[in-house]
Design an enzyme around this catalytic site. Sequence first.
Site, PDB file in Angstrom:
ATOM      1  N   TYR A  46      -1.844 -19.592  -3.138  1.00 56.61           N
ATOM      2  CA  TYR A  46      -2.672 -18.380  -3.084  1.00 56.61           C
ATOM      3  C   TYR A  46      -4.155 -18.710  -3.269  1.00 56.61           C
ATOM      4  O   TYR A  46      -5.017 -18.217  -2.525  1.00 56.61           O
ATOM      5  CB  TYR A  46      -2.201 -17.390  -4.165  1.00 56.61           C
ATOM      6  CG  TYR A  46      -3.132 -16.227  -4.359  1.00 56.61           C
ATOM      7  CD1 TYR A  46      -3.164 -15.178  -3.448  1.00 56.61           C
ATOM      8  CD2 TYR A  46      -3.988 -16.172  -5.460  1.00 56.61           C
ATOM      9  CE1 TYR A  46      -4.038 -14.112  -3.614  1.00 56.61           C
ATOM     10  CE2 TYR A  46      -4.857 -15.112  -5.645  1.00 56.61           C
ATOM     11  CZ  TYR A  46      -4.870 -14.086  -4.715  1.00 56.61           C
ATOM     12  OH  TYR A  46      -5.740 -13.033  -4.894  1.00 56.61           O
TER      13      TYR A  46
ATOM     14  N   GLY B 236       0.840  -1.211   0.000  1.00 52.70           N
ATOM     15  CA  GLY B 236       0.000   0.000   0.000  1.00 52.70           C
ATOM     16  C   GLY B 236       0.869   1.252   0.000  1.00 52.70           C
ATOM     17  O   GLY B 236       2.027   1.217   0.418  1.00 52.70           O
TER      18      GLY B 236
HETATM   19  C1  UD2 Z   1      -5.061 -14.433 -10.121  1.00 53.22           C
HETATM   20  C2  UD2 Z   1      -6.595 -14.527 -10.072  1.00 53.22           C
HETATM   21  C3  UD2 Z   1      -7.187 -13.136  -9.839  1.00 53.22           C
HETATM   22  C4  UD2 Z   1      -6.561 -12.459  -8.629  1.00 53.22           C
HETATM   23  C5  UD2 Z   1      -5.054 -12.427  -8.810  1.00 53.22           C
HETATM   24  C6  UD2 Z   1      -4.314 -11.779  -7.655  1.00 53.22           C
HETATM   25  C7  UD2 Z   1      -7.049 -16.333 -11.678  1.00 53.22           C
HETATM   26  C8  UD2 Z   1      -7.721 -16.723 -12.947  1.00 53.22           C
HETATM   27  N1  UD2 Z   1      -7.104 -15.037 -11.352  1.00 53.22           N
HETATM   28  O1  UD2 Z   1      -4.723 -13.683 -11.252  1.00 53.22           O
HETATM   29  O2  UD2 Z   1      -8.584 -13.264  -9.645  1.00 53.22           O
HETATM   30  O3  UD2 Z   1      -6.909 -13.119  -7.435  1.00 53.22           O
HETATM   31  O4  UD2 Z   1      -4.558 -13.776  -8.974  1.00 53.22           O
HETATM   32  O5  UD2 Z   1      -2.933 -11.851  -7.842  1.00 53.22           O
HETATM   33  O6  UD2 Z   1      -6.511 -17.172 -10.967  1.00 53.22           O
HETATM   34  N2  UD2 Z   1       1.357 -13.087 -17.459  1.00 53.22           N
HETATM   35  C9  UD2 Z   1       2.179 -12.940 -18.552  1.00 53.22           C
HETATM   36  N3  UD2 Z   1       3.200 -12.047 -18.485  1.00 53.22           N
HETATM   37  C10 UD2 Z   1       3.439 -11.269 -17.383  1.00 53.22           C
HETATM   38  C11 UD2 Z   1       2.583 -11.433 -16.262  1.00 53.22           C
HETATM   39  C12 UD2 Z   1       1.552 -12.353 -16.338  1.00 53.22           C
HETATM   40  O7  UD2 Z   1       2.021 -13.608 -19.568  1.00 53.22           O
HETATM   41  O8  UD2 Z   1       4.398 -10.474 -17.391  1.00 53.22           O
HETATM   42  C13 UD2 Z   1       0.231 -14.021 -17.546  1.00 53.22           C
HETATM   43  C14 UD2 Z   1       0.146 -15.027 -16.422  1.00 53.22           C
HETATM   44  O9  UD2 Z   1       0.955 -16.154 -16.658  1.00 53.22           O
HETATM   45  C15 UD2 Z   1      -1.370 -15.348 -16.443  1.00 53.22           C
HETATM   46  C16 UD2 Z   1      -2.019 -14.018 -16.879  1.00 53.22           C
HETATM   47  O10 UD2 Z   1      -0.972 -13.259 -17.482  1.00 53.22           O
HETATM   48  O11 UD2 Z   1      -1.652 -16.346 -17.387  1.00 53.22           O
HETATM   49  C17 UD2 Z   1      -2.598 -13.230 -15.729  1.00 53.22           C
HETATM   50  O12 UD2 Z   1      -1.631 -13.156 -14.705  1.00 53.22           O
HETATM   51  P1  UD2 Z   1      -1.787 -12.185 -13.459  1.00 53.22           P
HETATM   52  O13 UD2 Z   1      -0.603 -12.406 -12.565  1.00 53.22           O
HETATM   53  O14 UD2 Z   1      -2.071 -10.810 -13.898  1.00 53.22           O
HETATM   54  O15 UD2 Z   1      -3.126 -12.689 -12.760  1.00 53.22           O
HETATM   55  P2  UD2 Z   1      -3.678 -14.167 -12.390  1.00 53.22           P
HETATM   56  O16 UD2 Z   1      -4.485 -14.666 -13.534  1.00 53.22           O
HETATM   57  O17 UD2 Z   1      -2.628 -15.019 -11.805  1.00 53.22           O
END
Ligand code: UD2
Length: 315
Positions: A144, A38
């Site tokens: 998580y 934060g």
């Molecule tokens: C998860 C939860 C979301 C929330 C979040 C908090 C799911 C579907 N969603 O988000 O609701 O709780 O966690 O952290 O589980 N990626 C890339 N390149 C990058 C960064 C990420 O390709 O530089 C991909 C990553 O591998 C994933 C997607 O982008 O497939 C989204 O990743 P994220 O970290 O933004 O969020 P996600 O889906 O883990």
Amino acid sequence: MNYPVVTGGAGFIGSALVRALLAQGAERVSVVDNFLSGKAENLAEVADRVEIHRADIREYNAIAPLLKGAPVVFHLAAIPSVPRSITEPVPSHESNIDGTFNVMRAAQEGGVGRVVYAASSSAYGDTEVLPKVETMAPNPKSPYALQKLVGEYYGSVFHSCYGLETVALRYFNVYGPRQDPSSPYSGVLSIFMTKLLERSAPIIFGDGEQSRDFTYVEDVAGLCIKAWKAPAATVSGKVYNAGNGGRFTLNEIWRTLCKIEGVQIEPQYGPDRAGDVKHSQADTTAAVRDLGHAPRFSFEDGLRRTLEWYRASLR
Ligand code: UD2
């Protein structure tokens, strides 16, 4: 404490909720935040109407007096990120499970009116059917996801065993202004936007065909307030999807962003990320019916607004 409390209120989503509460008539809002991620600057515009308490939800004695008697506690404080929970499971367990237990216990003992808990769509894991509906069995794929699911269960058990009013909202990939892009664990859109403005290539983990139901931060903040106001008999102890109902792949999004900027940059591709869910999309029927969920921002609107915010903040 006679006004709403937001744990994690100095964070990206928490500070949007604080602004929304004030805009909708709250006289003051109390923020409980350990300032690990934060930032005071997130609340700068509304600082004169916010009481900031630097305290950590892992310390029951520190937070209990801050929650006592509040009409509502919005519990957003957490250590997010699927990959961070895999590389550093201990701190995320302590904040997301032990900290959430402390918040529920302090709320119940302190006579809090209602707890609105920030849960996560990650609890679903990979499902055979889309969109994902609250009646599906959870299937967490990372620490998580499991931790956030345990928080939901604590909410429903504090309701059934002690009569505490609780509502859990499963957030679906929230994005918008103030999301911090500076860590490898940052939300993908914050990383994409800063890469785009720097005219450099993002790294996409996997083939880029994974999809997410990206939800604009102001829509989530609005839904949190609706979850506070909804009739207890209908919503208490329950879990609701807090998504938009749409779904976009990373490849599509990067192409759209390049089009908005009038540039052509090929992304780099890396290995699949451990713990990743392939597709995510919310069925919003229950949230619309019971909470009056009505998202105002289309994905393209939200993308444009967010991009303008990053452009201004990089200047
Ligand atoms: C998860 C939860 C979301 C929330 C979040 C908090 C799911 C579907 N969603 O988000 O609701 O709780 O966690 O952290 O589980 N990626 C890339 N390149 C990058 C960064 C990420 O390709 O530089 C991909 C990553 O591998 C994933 C997607 O982008 O497939 C989204 O990743 P994220 O970290 O933004 O969020 P996600 O889906 O883990």
